[in-house]
Design a protein around this motif. Sequence first.
Motif, mmCIF file in Angstrom:
data_model
loop_
_atom_site.group_PDB
_atom_site.id
_atom_site.type_symbol
_atom_site.label_atom_id
_atom_site.label_comp_id
_atom_site.label_asym_id
_atom_site.label_seq_id
_atom_site.Cartn_x
_atom_site.Cartn_y
_atom_site.Cartn_z
ATOM 1 N N LYS A 69 0.846 -1.200 0.000
ATOM 2 C CA LYS A 69 0.000 0.000 0.000
ATOM 3 C C LYS A 69 0.879 1.246 0.000
ATOM 4 O O LYS A 69 1.920 1.262 0.650
ATOM 5 N N GLY A 70 0.462 2.280 -0.694
ATOM 6 C CA GLY A 70 1.118 3.578 -0.611
ATOM 7 C C GLY A 70 2.126 3.876 -1.698
ATOM 8 O O GLY A 70 2.768 4.920 -1.657
ATOM 9 N N LEU A 71 2.299 3.011 -2.682
ATOM 10 C CA LEU A 71 3.260 3.291 -3.758
ATOM 11 C C LEU A 71 2.830 4.484 -4.609
ATOM 12 O O LEU A 71 3.669 5.211 -5.129
ATOM 13 N N GLU A 72 1.514 4.687 -4.734
ATOM 14 C CA GLU A 72 1.029 5.789 -5.579
ATOM 15 C C GLU A 72 1.413 7.159 -5.022
ATOM 16 O O GLU A 72 1.465 8.139 -5.757
ATOM 17 N N LEU A 73 1.716 7.243 -3.727
ATOM 18 C CA LEU A 73 2.115 8.519 -3.125
ATOM 19 C C LEU A 73 3.494 8.967 -3.609
ATOM 20 O O LEU A 73 3.839 10.143 -3.503
ATOM 21 N N PHE A 74 4.279 8.042 -4.146
ATOM 22 C CA PHE A 74 5.601 8.366 -4.665
ATOM 23 C C PHE A 74 5.594 8.527 -6.179
ATOM 24 O O PHE A 74 6.645 8.571 -6.808
ATOM 25 N N GLY A 75 4.426 8.576 -6.793
ATOM 26 C CA GLY A 75 4.314 8.784 -8.231
ATOM 27 C C GLY A 75 4.489 7.513 -9.041
ATOM 28 O O GLY A 75 4.778 7.575 -10.229
ATOM 29 N N VAL A 76 4.305 6.360 -8.432
ATOM 30 C CA VAL A 76 4.445 5.080 -9.121
ATOM 31 C C VAL A 76 3.071 4.654 -9.631
ATOM 32 O O VAL A 76 2.096 4.676 -8.889
ATOM 33 N N LYS A 77 2.998 4.278 -10.913
ATOM 34 C CA LYS A 77 1.736 3.759 -11.441
ATOM 35 C C LYS A 77 1.552 2.346 -10.923
ATOM 36 O O LYS A 77 2.414 1.485 -11.103
ATOM 37 N N LEU A 78 0.429 2.110 -10.286
ATOM 38 C CA LEU A 78 0.214 0.813 -9.653
ATOM 39 C C LEU A 78 0.088 -0.322 -10.663
ATOM 40 O O LEU A 78 0.525 -1.444 -10.391
ATOM 41 N N SER A 79 -0.477 -0.056 -11.833
ATOM 42 C CA SER A 79 -0.607 -1.123 -12.835
ATOM 43 C C SER A 79 0.772 -1.565 -13.328
ATOM 44 O O SER A 79 1.031 -2.762 -13.476
ATOM 45 N N ASP A 80 1.680 -0.592 -13.552
ATOM 46 C CA ASP A 80 3.043 -0.939 -13.971
ATOM 47 C C ASP A 80 3.782 -1.660 -12.853
ATOM 48 O O ASP A 80 4.516 -2.624 -13.101
ATOM 49 N N ALA A 81 3.582 -1.208 -11.620
ATOM 50 C CA ALA A 81 4.253 -1.831 -10.479
ATOM 51 C C ALA A 81 3.778 -3.270 -10.290
ATOM 52 O O ALA A 81 4.596 -4.158 -10.012
ATOM 53 N N SER A 82 2.489 -3.528 -10.475
ATOM 54 C CA SER A 82 1.993 -4.896 -10.303
ATOM 55 C C SER A 82 2.548 -5.814 -11.382
ATOM 56 O O SER A 82 2.882 -6.970 -11.109
ATOM 57 N N LYS A 83 2.697 -5.313 -12.612
ATOM 58 C CA LYS A 83 3.284 -6.119 -13.681
ATOM 59 C C LYS A 83 4.733 -6.459 -13.365
ATOM 60 O O LYS A 83 5.171 -7.608 -13.521
ATOM 61 N N LYS A 84 5.491 -5.469 -12.910
ATOM 62 C CA LYS A 84 6.904 -5.702 -12.602
ATOM 63 C C LYS A 84 7.064 -6.661 -11.422
ATOM 64 O O LYS A 84 7.945 -7.518 -11.429
ATOM 65 N N LEU A 85 6.208 -6.500 -10.397
ATOM 66 C CA LEU A 85 6.270 -7.410 -9.255
ATOM 67 C C LEU A 85 5.931 -8.839 -9.668
ATOM 68 O O LEU A 85 6.579 -9.800 -9.230
ATOM 69 N N GLY A 86 4.922 -8.988 -10.521
ATOM 70 C CA GLY A 86 4.527 -10.316 -10.988
ATOM 71 C C GLY A 86 5.623 -10.983 -11.790
ATOM 72 O O GLY A 86 5.873 -12.183 -11.651
#
Length: 188
Positions: A114-131
């Motif tokens: 939780k809270g990645l969007e506060l740092f300007g990270v797009k959550l959809s891109d972050a979920s793809k990279k994490l996956g």
Amino acid sequence: MAEKPEAVKVLYCGECGLPAEYCEFGPEFEKCKPWLIQNAPDIYPDLLKESSAKEADKVSDQLQSTSISAGGSSTSQPEEVKRLPGGKVKKKDRKEVVIEKVVRNKRKCITTVKGLELFGVKLSDASKKLGKKFATGASVVKGPTEKEQIDVQGDIAYDIVEFLTDTWPDVPESAIFFIEDGKKVPAA
């Protein structure tokens, strides 16, 4: 012959639409109180007493605040504080990433970020990279507080801090926290 009974005239609340007698059982009784005090004081006489006591408290508070501020410098202005309905003070969102591991079915885990969007990270891109990095399923979902969060299948809490700080340099390690046993623990 017996007289026909007259129809009863029911007073409906202007806020919730319920009959005034049933407002206290409705979902928005706090919103209904001012309307009831003004339009149906005979149904809820205790509201009338309560409102007059609150008004007296407000007046005394205003008098005390003016006498205190008169002693200080007259050029200073009071701080602006955002207040929510009910007198609660609105907290400013802190920039932090919270990682929580949730166990389901005894052996399977879900790691929530939780809270990645506060740092300007797009959550959809972050979920793809994490996956891709951890070879698991990752998705963006709405959490219980109506904020979006990333759910990753599996227990990846041990590697995720290093991955987040390497992939997104805007996210400092000091701003990453784990929730362990209901307590917030810094990752560093």
